[in-house]
Design an enzyme around this catalytic site. Structure first.
Site, PDB file in Angstrom:
ATOM      1  N   LYS A 129       0.839  -1.206   0.000  1.00  0.00           N
ATOM      2  CA  LYS A 129       0.000   0.000   0.000  1.00  0.00           C
ATOM      3  C   LYS A 129       0.880   1.266   0.000  1.00  0.00           C
ATOM      4  CE  LYS A 129      -2.070  -1.073   3.900  1.00  0.00           C
ATOM      5  NZ  LYS A 129      -1.362  -2.333   4.225  1.00  0.00           N
TER       6      LYS A 129
ATOM      7  N   ARG B  22      -9.522   0.982   8.857  1.00  0.00           N
ATOM      8  CA  ARG B  22      -9.138  -0.388   9.173  1.00  0.00           C
ATOM      9  C   ARG B  22     -10.182  -1.120   9.995  1.00  0.00           C
ATOM     10  NH1 ARG B  22      -3.126   0.516   8.995  1.00  0.00           N
ATOM     11  NH2 ARG B  22      -2.230  -1.509   9.344  1.00  0.00           N
TER      12      ARG B  22
ATOM     13  N   ARG C 258      11.783  -5.784   4.809  1.00  0.00           N
ATOM     14  CA  ARG C 258      11.545  -4.372   4.479  1.00  0.00           C
ATOM     15  C   ARG C 258      12.546  -3.489   5.237  1.00  0.00           C
ATOM     16  NH1 ARG C 258       5.810  -1.800   5.395  1.00  0.00           N
ATOM     17  NH2 ARG C 258       5.988  -2.883   7.387  1.00  0.00           N
TER      18      ARG C 258
ATOM     19  N   ARG D 142      11.525  -1.730  10.945  1.00  0.00           N
ATOM     20  CA  ARG D 142      10.443  -1.339  11.854  1.00  0.00           C
ATOM     21  C   ARG D 142      10.273  -2.333  13.004  1.00  0.00           C
ATOM     22  NH1 ARG D 142       5.353   0.334   8.140  1.00  0.00           N
ATOM     23  NH2 ARG D 142       4.303  -0.933   9.706  1.00  0.00           N
TER      24      ARG D 142
ATOM     25  N   ARG E 176      -0.342  -8.570  13.722  1.00  0.00           N
ATOM     26  CA  ARG E 176      -0.931  -7.669  12.727  1.00  0.00           C
ATOM     27  C   ARG E 176      -1.820  -8.433  11.754  1.00  0.00           C
ATOM     28  NH1 ARG E 176       4.384  -5.170  10.578  1.00  0.00           N
ATOM     29  NH2 ARG E 176       3.100  -4.036   9.072  1.00  0.00           N
TER      30      ARG E 176
END
Ligand code: AP5
Length: 214
Positions: A13, A87, A126, A155, A166
């Site tokens: 996203k 969300r 990532r 992160r 998550r």
């Protein structure tokens, strides 16, 4: 254009929203980025959000709705891509009510489809540039040679346990939004697998179909 980019954690996203925002001159509004800035700056919102985010849980609706409403008011509710918001069904209803009150209807919800088995691989590799916010992947979209390693951030919520949480939050609280959007907005699904440019082209194709039928 007013868009929501929807999809599971790691679907791409943020990556696609940045590309789209640049090409179409839209504001890229990532609630994740806004909350991370608030955490870094130790604002009251950041202090409240920090524990939820590190654990991979959703931040309470009223906190997130507040920051979105404030930011959208600053741009008169026009020309934006929402990334990571809404969300929950409550957040989605809040957004639609807010846009209706301001006579600013949502043009589309673009949903990026990525099978769950690819998500962990995307998230665990990532890295984000602390200075520019650029999103990289050590294998699929590596940082440029020469970029100082200390600039690359891994992160805290990209650790295996937080990723699992998550994904559970996504399945239980966010995925049900698909039916909500199918009933109340223009909902288009885009295959999020393949290279960054391939996905970008699919998103553009989906948007031009919407524009020609509008
Ligand atoms: P947020 O920052 O929004 O995280 P997320 O939704 O989990 O999404 P990600 O940023 O992890 O992934 P993405 O889909 O943007 O993928 P990306 O482009 O980076 O939220 C973080 C936290 O904040 C939440 O857990 C929650 O606590 C809180 N929060 C935020 N919004 C909230 C809300 N509305 N309500 C309540 N709480 C909220 O790509 C991922 C990786 O894949 C990158 O390495 C990238 O390079 C790579 N990649 C991208 N595209 C491709 C491709 N086509 N092929 C291969 N690799 C690719």
């Amino acid at each position: 254009m007013r868009l929501v980019l929807f999809g599971p954690p790691g679907a791409g996203k943020g990556t696609q929203a940045k590309l789209l925002a640049e090409r179409r001159n839209l504001l890229h509004l990532s609630t994740g980025d806004m909350l991370r800035t608030a955490v870094r700056n130790e604002t009251p919102v950041g202090i409240e959000a920090n524990g939820y985010m590190t654990a991979g849980e959703l931040v309470p609706d009223d906190v997130v709705n507040g920051i979105v409403a404030e930011t959208l008011a600053e741009i008169d509710h026009t020309g934006f891509i929402l990334d990571g918001y809404p969300r929950t069904v409550d957040q989605a209803q809040f957004l639609l009510d807010l846009l209706e009150e301001n006579n600013a209807p949502l043009d589309a919800v673009v949903s990026l489809r990525v099978p769950e088995e690819h998500i962990v691989q995307r998230l665990s590799r990532r890295r984000t540039d602390r200075e520019t916010g650029e999103i990289y992947h050590l294998d699929f979209n590596p940082p440029p040679a020469g970029l100082r390693e200390t600039r690359l951030q891994h992160r805290a919520d990209d650790q295996p346990e937080a990723i699992r949480k998550r994904l559970t939050e996504y399945r239980t609280k966010t995925e049900p939004l698909e039916n909500f959007f199918k009933a109340k907005a223009h909902f288009v699904e885009v295959d999020g697998m393949g290279g960054l440019d391939e996905v970008r082209e699919r998103v553009e194709e989906a948007l031009s179909t919407i524009e020609t039928t509008a």
